[in-house]
Design a protein around this motif. Structure first.
Motif, PDB file in Angstrom:
ATOM      1  N   ASP A   9      17.427   7.503   9.490  1.00 17.45           N
ATOM      2  CA  ASP A   9      18.934   7.856   9.647  1.00 17.45           C
ATOM      3  C   ASP A   9      19.510   8.364   8.564  1.00 17.45           C
ATOM      4  O   ASP A   9      20.314   9.051   8.652  1.00 17.45           O
ATOM      5  CB  ASP A   9      19.718   6.624  10.307  1.00 17.45           C
ATOM      6  N   TYR A  10      19.338   7.640   7.450  1.00 20.18           N
ATOM      7  CA  TYR A  10      20.032   8.051   6.295  1.00 20.18           C
ATOM      8  C   TYR A  10      19.697   9.331   5.843  1.00 20.18           C
ATOM      9  O   TYR A  10      20.714  10.216   5.378  1.00 20.18           O
ATOM     10  CB  TYR A  10      19.803   6.795   5.263  1.00 20.18           C
ATOM     11  N   VAL A  11      18.289   9.631   5.921  1.00 15.66           N
ATOM     12  CA  VAL A  11      17.995  10.820   5.443  1.00 15.66           C
ATOM     13  C   VAL A  11      18.503  12.078   6.610  1.00 15.66           C
ATOM     14  O   VAL A  11      19.195  13.149   6.038  1.00 15.66           O
ATOM     15  CB  VAL A  11      16.495  10.974   5.302  1.00 15.66           C
ATOM     16  N   ARG A  12      18.753  11.758   7.795  1.00 17.82           N
ATOM     17  CA  ARG A  12      19.130  12.645   8.586  1.00 17.82           C
ATOM     18  C   ARG A  12      20.527  13.126   8.277  1.00 17.82           C
ATOM     19  O   ARG A  12      21.163  14.324   8.432  1.00 17.82           O
ATOM     20  CB  ARG A  12      18.921  11.889  10.099  1.00 17.82           C
ATOM     21  N   ASN A  13      21.161  11.943   8.039  1.00 21.79           N
ATOM     22  CA  ASN A  13      22.809  12.076   7.692  1.00 21.79           C
ATOM     23  C   ASN A  13      23.022  12.641   6.378  1.00 21.79           C
ATOM     24  O   ASN A  13      24.027  13.674   6.234  1.00 21.79           O
ATOM     25  CB  ASN A  13      23.523  10.770   7.789  1.00 21.79           C
ATOM     26  N   TYR A  14      22.313  12.518   5.428  1.00 19.93           N
ATOM     27  CA  TYR A  14      22.574  12.849   4.085  1.00 19.93           C
ATOM     28  C   TYR A  14      21.829  14.218   3.641  1.00 19.93           C
ATOM     29  O   TYR A  14      22.465  15.061   2.775  1.00 19.93           O
ATOM     30  CB  TYR A  14      22.376  11.555   3.186  1.00 19.93           C
ATOM     31  N   CYS A  15      20.694  14.406   3.922  1.00 16.45           N
ATOM     32  CA  CYS A  15      19.904  15.435   3.468  1.00 16.45           C
ATOM     33  C   CYS A  15      18.868  16.046   4.278  1.00 16.45           C
ATOM     34  O   CYS A  15      17.764  16.470   3.846  1.00 16.45           O
ATOM     35  CB  CYS A  15      19.235  14.946   2.178  1.00 16.45           C
ATOM     36  N   THR A  16      18.999  16.170   5.671  1.00 17.65           N
ATOM     37  CA  THR A  16      18.115  16.887   6.476  1.00 17.65           C
ATOM     38  C   THR A  16      17.806  18.319   6.043  1.00 17.65           C
ATOM     39  O   THR A  16      18.766  19.226   5.592  1.00 17.65           O
ATOM     40  CB  THR A  16      18.457  17.039   7.988  1.00 17.65           C
ATOM     41  N   ALA A  17      16.403  18.513   5.934  1.00 17.52           N
ATOM     42  CA  ALA A  17      15.944  19.694   5.387  1.00 17.52           C
ATOM     43  C   ALA A  17      16.339  21.032   6.351  1.00 17.52           C
ATOM     44  O   ALA A  17      16.254  20.755   7.718  1.00 17.52           O
ATOM     45  CB  ALA A  17      14.500  19.594   5.264  1.00 17.52           C
TER      46      ALA A  17
END
Ligand SMILES: Cc1cc2nc3c(=O)[nH]c(=O)nc-3n(C[C@H](O)[C@H](O)[C@H](O)COP(=O)(O)OP(=O)(O)OC[C@H]3O[C@@H](n4cnc5c(N)ncnc54)[C@H](O)[C@@H]3O)c2cc1C
Length: 504
Positions: A496-504
């Motif tokens: 979830d953190y990756v999705r919100n912060y830095c999704t490619a």
């Protein structure tokens, strides 16, 4: 080399456009603000190794220095966060531990936490060390936030220490874009050989296949394992460490992603080496590092393919290497970086860091109008020491195994180890003392986690840890463990953190 007396060393030529070449171009163009000419020469036909996907926290400082925004960088490189490495089956089959980037527990007074832990552990009243490390607890729960902080004393401690997993090819492309925007030139094509000044053997130019000559004052050899300038041209020599680190091949293959998105690298011991697992946003990077004296390439590939989380996304690719380092990283007007300077297996993800560190050293000792030998000697001495300390730390993982189930593990557990490592292990085994060495990339918590994780528990604790009563000591450990667990469980899921912060 002195083009003419008192002329500044002006023209920097970088041979190689892998991670090392583009990291060098980006860092030097940033450091010299277009005051030097920088020229990268690379050959797409030769290609790059491109498997450096796991890093250590120092990579954040490198990106920050270049002005590379973190979320933008992770978006571009399909990156994820890394809290440390999970080691599976290393001490003994069926065992696991984490070597994380953060600290362990909380010191009390002048005594390090681990002495209280050793005391309770030897009385059978402590949980495994991982239970007292915030990064471990976060990793086990697949949770991540850059804002997470352990408790220290009465207040929050320093922020969580973390690194990245990313696609090395995409990272090199990003650095290339940054470098070219700063005026770095790039020539595509094969270099057939280097031209040298007859008087002293200094390199004067790279001769391209099409006959073009690329002249320079300083040459950075980022040509990969071969070391085209440092070895083929200058014959600098190689210090071979395969008697301590016998793995000499790796077979690599990406596979499809699976949930959960783990915020750590995994290194699983196999019968004649170990397998890495590096989760990115769009795929998982996998590889099997092995000793060809103990297992065939076919068998190593079969072991790798049988242990993937998802379907293989490409054919398996084999890489050959010889562990060790150049006898001199800087010789005449050639500085070797990346694989051209030496290689330590990727067990602790140190290669990209070594490029970064070599660049800071080069900038520190950068020649003005001539090549001053004492500066070169100091540069080389520092580089040697850094390589040797990392070498010792990697050997430690093999030396402390208790596995006896294959010829490979029997060999590495009984082999002679460097004296510098032997002293460290003995000091810890006796009374939990950690003897930090100069220029050791790995600090006390790293040595502690790996030694304990591999099953080496000190016989005695520091006397300061005896100042608490047994009940107080037990309560202290329980309290720290519960506090850290509570912090970890409040954090968001890594995916979830990756999705919100830095999704490619
Ligand atoms: C199996 C394995 C796993 C690894 N995992 C990690 C990891 O997880 N983390 C980490 O930090 N590091 C890791 N590394 C190390 C990392 O991959 C390298 O440090 C990094 O990629 C730097 O490589 P390089 O640029 O030095 O060489 P290369 O990628 O080999 O690039 C060499 C360059 O030189 C050019 N070149 C060579 N000869 C010529 C010529 N004659 N003419 C023109 N151009 C030429 C090539 O075209 C290429 O551009 C790993 C390495 C291996 C082998």
């Amino acid at each position: 080399m002195n083009p003419t007396p008192a002329q500044p060393i002006q023209r920097i030529v970088i041979l190689g456009g892998g991670s090392a070449g583009w990291m060098a171009a980006a860092a030097l163009s940033h450091a010299f603000h277009s005051k030097r000419s920088i020229h990268v020469v690379e050959s797409e036909a030769i290609g790059t190794v491109g498997v450096g996907e796991a890093t250590i926290p120092q990579m954040r400082a490198f990106n920050h220095a270049l002005g590379l925004d973190e979320s933008e960088f992770l978006r571009r490189t399909q990156g994820t966060f890394k809290l440390g490495i999970e080691f599976v089956d290393w001490g003994q089959r069926g065992e696991r531990y984490m070597h994380t980037f953060g600290g362990v527990g909380r010191d009390l007074g002048l005594a390090s936490f681990h002495h209280f832990w050793v005391r309770m552990r030897n009385e059978g009243k402590a949980l495994p060390l991982d239970a007292y490390a915030l990064n471990s607890l976060m990793g086990e729960a697949n949770r991540f936030s850059r804002e997470a902080r352990p408790v220290q004393g009465d207040g929050p401690g320093s922020p969580v220490s973390y690194a990245y997993h990313f696609d090395a090819g995409l990272y090199a492309a990003t650095l290339r874009q940054i470098s070219e925007a700063r005026g770095v030139r790039r020539t595509e094509g094969k270099v057939v050989r280097a031209l040298q000044r007859p008087a002293d053997g200094f390199v004067t130019a790279l001769l391209m296949e099409n006959g073009e000559q690329i002249e320079g004052d300083l040459f950075i050899d980022c040509s990969g394992f071969r070391g085209m300038l440092i070895e083929d041209t200058l014959h600098t020599g190689y210090e071979d460490w395969t008697h301590w680190l016998p793995c000499d091949r790796a077979v690599a293959v990406p596979c499809g992603s699976v949930a959960p998105l783990t915020p750590f690298t995994r290194a699983t011991a196999r019968t004649a080496g170990w397998q890495w697992r590096i989760p990115l946003q769009h795929r998982i990077g996998n590889g099997h590092v092995f000793s060809s004296a103990h297992i065939s390439e076919d068998e190593a590939t079969a072991q790798l393919l049988a242990n993937l989380d998802g379907p293989a996304l490409a054919d398996a690719r084999t890489l050959r290497f010889r562990t060790g380092k150049r006898k001199k990283m800087w010789h005449k007007n050639v500085v070797a970086m990346g694989l051209a300077s030496g290689f330590l297996e990727p067990l602790e993800s140190t290669s990209l860091y070594l490029i970064q560190s070599s660049l800071s050293r080069l900038i520190q000792f950068f020649p003005d109008t001539d090549f001053h030998q004492p500066d070169i000697d100091e540069h080389n001495a520092q580089a040697d020491e850094e390589f040797e300390r990392i070498r010792d730390f990697i050997i430690l993982h093999y030396h402390l195994t208790r596995r006896e189930d294959s010829a490979f593990w029997r060999q590495v557990r009984t082999m002679a180890i460097p004296e510098s490592l032997s002293r460290k292990v003995q000091a810890f085994a006796h009374a939990g003392r950690l003897h930090p060495a100069q220029r050791d990339l790995f600090s006390d918590p790293s040595w502690l986690q790996v030694m304990v994780g591999q099953g080496l528990v000190p016989q005695r604790n520091h006397p300061l840890a005896d100042h608490l009563s047994g009940a107080e000591c037990e309560f202290f450990l329980q309290h720290v463990g519960r506090q850290l667990q509570a912090i970890a469980m409040k954090l968001p899921d890594h995916a979830d953190y990756v999705r919100n912060y830095c999704t490619a």
